[in-house]
Write a protein that holds these residues in place. Structure first.
Motif, PDB file in Angstrom:
ATOM      1  N   HIS A  98       0.869  -1.177   0.000  1.00 37.49           N
ATOM      2  CA  HIS A  98       0.000   0.000   0.000  1.00 37.49           C
ATOM      3  C   HIS A  98       0.908   1.230   0.000  1.00 37.49           C
TER       4      HIS A  98
ATOM      5  N   TRP B 285       4.650   1.850   4.859  1.00 42.75           N
ATOM      6  CA  TRP B 285       4.774   0.739   3.917  1.00 42.75           C
ATOM      7  C   TRP B 285       6.220   0.304   3.704  1.00 42.75           C
TER       8      TRP B 285
ATOM      9  N   GLN C  27      -6.272   2.875  -4.940  1.00 42.73           N
ATOM     10  CA  GLN C  27      -6.982   2.767  -3.663  1.00 42.73           C
ATOM     11  C   GLN C  27      -8.445   3.183  -3.768  1.00 42.73           C
TER      12      GLN C  27
END
Length: 510
Positions: free
Chosen positions: A268, A274, A328
């Protein structure tokens, strides 16, 4: 399950519903049932009481009361009468009332039609508000409702004619293959009517379905599905665990005994942590000594995020076989992100780059795009989008062939199914945005530790040999959604996956 007969129709009675209606051993209807769906399309639990079953000579009658429960509270009650006659006619009547004011997306009947024997065949629809017309059950997966405004339907299948009449509501039909089900579904209350809706305590839901076996006839066929008769091998990978951070030595050894084609991780790239998480993900994958598949999920700042991703990933001693790009905030990979693929390939020339959806096939079907530079198209699959019983899970394996064929027809690219899970990971159809991500507890199915899962894995994997699928990602390594527990104790599906993978997996489409 209880076997029943109504004239020439054989069927099963299962916990209040009718299943597998057959004539001369041919499946005519898959299921007739009713349900209350909440505002997030979850099917609420029903408890049966006062059940009375009378079985006659090629006939039967059944009655019972069903109470609907939500959050351990009774909220709705049904009175049900089902009758089957020697003439091959079955009537199914429901009368229901709320015990308190409730919110629902659907309350009432659904009928499931099988794919085999119907796809490409004609059906005559009796409409409520327009003239009656002839249509065809779709061969390729239809993105929307092939039939609407229904109060009756008649069709031919296996040299016989059959009919359904609907009372108490207007019905329409959707192609449930979009969500991984091996059926067409005719359901009450058209979706153009706003939902969720409120049912007050003084409202009654009263519906009736009448099914009839009619005269012998010759079926009308417009087009039949393609059937793949020659097995074709494909890449098979496994995803990282979602609940166990570190693989034990025993787990690593067990996983290395399976000839997996790749190890799947999610990055992500819009999250602050991340990069720190990536180190642990890479460490686990390196232990397995196989290439990586990375689902790279970005935000609207994708240019910056991809640059940072490339700068980090090129420093790592890993082989990346696949990268699938997702956005996303979008149900499918957006076109402007697809346009970045040539830049990714310049930096990662030995990696195949794919696009698609992290959700069900229906998103590919309804939100179409030009794949342009993509090497493959990806969508996910689970067998329990609408029902959770063992029979449904096994029946739904059949739809994988339609999904792969339809995806190739749409996008003319190799197809990946990633991941294949037991239950949904996301609920993009929820009214409440907070319900988009499904919790780990909700994803867990205790049957993963039962022998039934070995049978499911065996049939699913062998059925995929008869599609043109290029790659699949199956379940996870360890933990509640995996092939074994964190100590390396195998679940029943482990040996099935191992045997299949070590004999049938290769690297196609290179």
């Amino acid at each position: 399950m209880l076997a029943l007969k109504a004239g020439n129709i054989e069927l099963l009675y299962d916990h209040g519903f009718l299943r597998t209606l057959r004539s001369d051993q041919n499946e005519i209807l898959r299921m007739i049932y009713f349900a209350i769906r909440d505002e997030n399309w979850q099917t609420l639990t029903q408890h049966i009481a006062d059940e009375q079953i009378n079985i006659g000579d090629n006939s039967f009658s059944i009655s019972y009361t069903a109470t609907v429960v939500q959050k351990n509270k009774s909220i709705f009650t049904w009175r049900v009468i089902i009758e089957g006659s020697r003439m091959g006619e079955i009537s199914y009547e429901i009368k229901g009332k709320p015990l308190e004011q409730i919110t629902t997306n659907r309350a009432g009947f659904c009928v499931l039609h099988p794919i085999q024997g119907l796809a490409g065949h004609s059906v005559h629809i009796k409409h409520a508000h327009q003239s009656d017309q002839e249509y065809y059950f779709p061969v390729m997966v239809d993105p929307y409702q092939p039939f609407v405004d229904i109060i009756g339907m008649q069709w031919q299948s296996y040299d016989q004619s059959f009919s359904l009449a609907f009372e108490g509501d207007i019905f329409e039909t959707e192609d449930q293959r979009n969500w991984g089900d091996a059926s067409f579904k005719t359901y009450c209350t058209p979706l153009h009517i706003p939902f969720p809706r409120t049912l007050s305590i003084d409202e009654e839901v009263h519906q009736k379905i009448i099914f009839k076996s009619l005269a012998v006839s010759k079926p009308s066929i417009k087009q039949v599905p393609l059937i793949h008769t020659n097995p074709a091998r494909f890449d098979l990978g496994v995803n990282e665990s979602t609940d166990i951070l570190n693989l034990s030595a025993a787990c690593v050894q067990k996983l290395k005994e399976i000839n997996f084609s790749f190890y799947g991780i999610e990055v992500h790239a819009y999250e602050a942590v991340w990069i720190q998480k990536l180190g642990s993900q890479i460490e686990q994958g390196l232990n397995l000594e196989i290439p990586f598949k990375i689902d790279l999920i970005v935000s609207d700042l994708y240019i910056q995020e991809i640059e940072i991703f490339l700068s980090k990933i090129k420093l790592l001693p890993i082989s990346i076989k696949y990268i699938t790009l997702f956005l996303q905030s979008s149900l499918v990979t957006r076109q402007d992100i697809i346009n970045v693929i040539p830049y990714l390939k310049t930096n990662l020339p030995n990696t195949k780059i794919g696009v698609g959806t992290n959700y069900n096939f229906t998103e590919l079907n309804r939100n179409r795009f030009d794949p342009l530079y993509a090497d493959y198209i990806s969508f996910s699959y689970n067998p329990q989008e609408h029902a959770t019983d063992d029979l449904t899970i096994m029946e739904n394996i059949e739809t994988l062939s339609s999904l792969v064929q339809s995806a190739q027809h749409l996008y003319h690219k190799p197809i990946h199914i990633s991941p294949i899970t037991l239950k949904r990971r996301y609920n993009p159809y929820a009214t409440d945005p907070a319900a988009l991500t499904v919790t780990l507890d909700q994803q867990y199915d205790p049957r993963i530790k039962q022998p039934f899962m070995a049978q499911w894995a065996d049939q699913l994997l062998h059925s995929l040999l008869y599609t043109n699928v290029a790659a699949i990602t199956l379940l996870a390594t360890v933990g509640s959604l995996g092939l074994m527990d964190e100590k390396g104790n195998e679940y029943p599906l482990y040996p099935e996956v191992k045997q299949f993978c070590n004999h049938n997996v290769t690297t196609p489409f290179t």
